[in-house]
Design an enzyme around this catalytic site. Structure first.
Site, PDB file in Angstrom:
ATOM      1  N   ASP A 148     -20.449  13.147  23.100  1.00  0.00           N
ATOM      2  CA  ASP A 148     -19.043  13.247  23.501  1.00  0.00           C
ATOM      3  C   ASP A 148     -18.949  13.431  25.014  1.00  0.00           C
ATOM      4  OD1 ASP A 148     -16.107  13.927  23.277  1.00  0.00           O
ATOM      5  OD2 ASP A 148     -16.630  13.979  21.166  1.00  0.00           O
ATOM      6  N   HIS A 205     -12.112  16.715  25.440  1.00  0.00           N
ATOM      7  CA  HIS A 205     -12.311  15.951  24.211  1.00  0.00           C
ATOM      8  C   HIS A 205     -13.470  16.548  23.439  1.00  0.00           C
ATOM      9  CE1 HIS A 205     -13.435  12.453  21.600  1.00  0.00           C
ATOM     10  NE2 HIS A 205     -12.127  12.245  21.600  1.00  0.00           N
ATOM     11  N   SER A 531     -11.084  10.474  16.135  1.00  0.00           N
ATOM     12  CA  SER A 531     -11.970  11.412  16.829  1.00  0.00           C
ATOM     13  C   SER A 531     -11.894  12.801  16.218  1.00  0.00           C
ATOM     14  CB  SER A 531     -11.592  11.516  18.315  1.00  0.00           C
ATOM     15  OG  SER A 531     -12.210  10.520  19.077  1.00  0.00           O
TER      16      SER A 531
END
Length: 749
Positions: A148, A205, A531
């Site tokens: 990620d 994220h 995601s």
């Protein structure tokens, strides 16, 4: 759908699923040339030691005397697991010259790839000290590797109170410096991009996905006071390792390949990858498929996001059968913002920002820029589009389009607007987002948008107000429901495998965040996408791995797929964003059922070598199959099998007029000894299904039994769709109540 998701993320993550170019140079010299990063695949000579691989790779580089940069700066990544090869800075001429060297196979420029909670554990049936969490030890002893954008390592979601040390097999490292680095929760963190920084988040994220999978408990987690509760991951006792590959708005597949390569060496048990290609590629050309295959060869489970290009068919990515491909669905929580029109009609929408001081004495006038200007930018409230429209003190209506809701709100606010209503395009249906707006706002469905537009036509002086009801549970649209952006099947690369495999929570999910958006000490945020659904399933897989440490990746996947449910909380079939029944190509096997997945009764197991005849059956050359499996293969005709013949937990096939297909499956007993199962078939419309034998018996645990299924397309049957769907269920006899479901998907041609 991609455009929809681009505006679903808060703050600077809005374009995580689109691709932008960014600086990826090794040195100042390379900026001034046409150097690019190439992924080079080579064939290792027999007898070459692993320790000598890197030195051998350097022999493929240009002669040092003619190099534009020193050769020691050329190699970006040296691969040891996922492929035999390396990533290096080369000119097109230098890459071409490599073709003359012995052992060279291929070279291509690396491609960009797109980066595709307080309530969700409860929604998945997990409760403290009882049931699934207790029997699976909360995921203890399992290491989840996340590929990620990095991680906010000092966030309380990654504190290690009560966490044991990682297993002795762990060989990873921590690239953080300073007082607080890694610990028994975050056991490793590495950086694989050229920014030279530690693996701290380049953009928020990675912290969100990591804490969804295995975050530690954090009390009073909320954003703007909403979705308040104790935030924790699905497997809160599992360890985490972060492999940073993303910077700005995208990442490159050469870095991603290096991260998977390292994670395999480090000793992770699972890989969670919320990243994917912009479109499907053949598996031998897809670095995630390549890396994931090497991972499952080492016994590592791989979970990937299905993509955010829904609701359109055949948009699913990460669709190799050795990957768990995860779509996104809703939960029964909403953060309500209700629009009350001047005719007293109420339209329920959502907004994460819930102002307490928005109480206009009278309803406010409404302005609809799309009705005033022919400019599409004004319709979607793009930056600068409202400067010549009188919006001051009014509620502004903005179409959804492809712009973030927060950016629309800023344009409205900058021009004096008092509030904003955003309504969906038709494709997005009932999927609405709870976003951190900069002014009072509500995001409403397409259907309610039609009601709003009809009201505007009915009066010369339309008015409205917005009231904020906060966080509501069980009051929303039927849940789970498919999120509109979730990519759909059938798979273009392998129609004989049903994809996506499964769906899980992916809409309006609260989890850890790298920066505060509400001045909170411990930042959280609510965002949406596959995601988010992917790490939920990674957490579920960690629970299964902890409860059954000897199970293979295929067995874990089988447990998840054959125990999924296909009805919403009201008992109706799971629906799409249009509020119509979802097909198997929308939701795969269904929604994950965590408790049943921990004890499935039977599993469909697949050994890594079992994929070789399947890959040959896809029409791949022996060289292409070798790219994937990393050894020589023989694709002679007798060894080929169609995709649907793979021992997969579901059935997917294309049937023409008069077609009859017979497939074999083998199940392994992981339930109880001395057990008997009886088959029950729900046949797809227009298809006859025959199972032989219809009863299977097991004496001991781990015993195997095989059966065949024959699918016959019936003549002169009127069908309502080109898609047929059904199921084959093995029901156990006795009190254990096992129900092992294989979804059936048919495309009629």
């Amino acid at each position: 759908m991609k455009a929809f998701f681009l505006i679903s993320l808060t703050l600077i993550t809005t374009s995580l699923f689109t691709t932008f170019s960014f600086s990826h140079e090794a040195s100042e010299a390379s900026v001034k040339t046409d150097l690019e990063t190439y992924i080079v695949v080579v064939e290792k000579p027999d007898g070459l030691l692993e320790s000598k691989l890197h030195d051998w790779y350097t022999t493929f580089l240009p002669e040092a005397t003619s190099s534009l940069i020193p050769n020691q700066q050329r190699i970006v990544h040296s691969y040891h697991n996922v492929i035999t090869g390396f990533a290096a800075k080369l000119t097109p001429q230098e890459a071409k010259a490599m073709e003359l060297k012995e052992g060279f196979i291929s070279a291509r420029v690396e491609r960009p790839v797109s980066l595709h909670t307080t309530f969700t554990p409860k929604f998945l049936g997990l409760q403290q000290n009882v049931g699934g969490w207790k029997s699976s030890h909360y995921g203890e002893g399992v290491i989840i590797g996340l590929i990620d954008t990095g991680i906010k390592h000092d966030h309380p979601s990654f504190f290690d109170k009560g966490m044991p040390p990682p297993p002795a097999k762990w060989r990873g490292r921590c690239d953080f410096n300073g007082k607080r680095t890694c610990n028994n929760k975050l056991v490793g963190a590495r950086n694989f991009i050229w920014d030279g920084d530690a693996p701290v988040e380049a953009i928020p994220h990675g912290s969100h996905t990591a804490s969804e999978a295995a975050g530690s408990p954090v009390e009073a987690a909320n954003v703007f006071g909403q979705a308040n509760g104790t935030a924790m991951g699905i497997a809160p006792k599992a360890h985490l390792a972060m492999y940073k590959v993303g910077i700005e708005m995208s990442c490159y597949d050469g870095d991603l390949l290096a991260a998977i390569d390292a994670a395999i060496d480090d000793g992770v048990d699972l890989l969670s990858i919320s990243i994917g290609p912009e479109s499907p590629f053949p598996f031998y050309y897809d670095v995630i498929a390549l890396g994931a295959f090497r991972a499952i060869q080492k016994g590592i489970f791989v979970s990937c996001s299905a993509g955010n290009d829904g609701p359109y068919p055949s948009t699913v990515t990460n669709d190799a059968p050795w990957i768990l491909t995860v779509g996104a669905s809703t939960i029964d929580r909403e953060i309500r913002a209700t629009v009350k029109l001047g005719n007293n009609v109420e339209l329920h929408g959502q907004s994460l920002f819930q102002p307490k001081d928005f109480h206009p004495r009278q309803p406010l006038p409404i302005v609809h820029p799309a009705a005033i200007s022919n400019n599409e930018s004004a319709a979607v409230c793009e930056k600068g589009s409202l400067k010549n429209i009188d919006v001051k003190g009014k509620i502004v209506i903005c179409h959804m389009g492809q712009l973030r809701i927060e950016d629309k709100g800023k344009e409205v606010k900058d021009n004096g607007g008092a509030a904003m209503i955003v309504f969906n395009e038709q494709d997005d249906g009932y999927t609405t987002l709870a976003t951190a707006n900069v002014l009072p706002a509500s995001h409403i469905s397409y259907k309610d948008g039609l009601v709003l537009k009809n009201y505007l036509i009915s009066t010369q002086s339309p008015t409205a107000t917005i009231s904020f009801q906060g966080t509501l549970i069980g009051k929303s649209q039927p849940a789970p429901q498919m999120a509109s952006f979730s990519s759909r099947g059938p798979s273009t690369q392998s129609p004989g495998i049903l994809k996506p495999d499964i769906v899980g929570p992916g809409l309006n999910i609260l989890s850890a965040w790298g920066v505060s958006i509400d001045e909170a000490t411990n930042p959280f945020n609510v965002i949406s996408g596959t995601s988010m659904s992917c790490p939920h399933l990674s957490g579920v897989a960690a629970l299964i791995k902890s409860a059954h440490p000897d199970w293979s990746p295929a067995a874990i996947k089988s447990a998840i797929l054959t125990t999924a449910y296909t009805a919403d909380l009201n008992g109706n079939p799971i629906s799409t964003e249009q509020n119509v029944s979802a097909t198997v190509f929308d939701r795969g096997s269904g929604h994950v059922h965590t408790l049943r997945a921990l004890n499935p009764g039977l599993v469909y197991d697949i050994e890594p070598d079992d994929y070789i005849p399947y890959l040959c059956g896809l029409g791949y050359s022996e060289q292409q199959v070798r790219y994937i499996v990393q050894r020589k293969v023989n694709c002679s005709t007798p060894t080929l099998i169609p995709g649907a013949q793979l021992n997969y937990p579901t059935f997917s096939m294309v049937l023409g007029a008069g077609d009859q297909m017979t497939y074999t499956r083998t199940v392994t007993n992981v339930g109880r000894p001395f057990s008997t199962y009886i088959s029950k078939v729900l046949s797809p419309q227009g298809v006859a299904v025959k199972v032989m034998p219809s009863v299977i018996r097991f004496k001991d645990l781990n015993d195997k039994a095989s059966y065949t299924v024959t699918f016959t397309r019936l003549e002169n049957v009127t069908r309502s769709s080109i898609i047929g769907q059904g199921s084959l269920v093995w029901n156990s006899i006795g009190d254990d109540g096992y129900k092992v479901v294989s979804t059936i998907a048919v495309v009629f041609v």
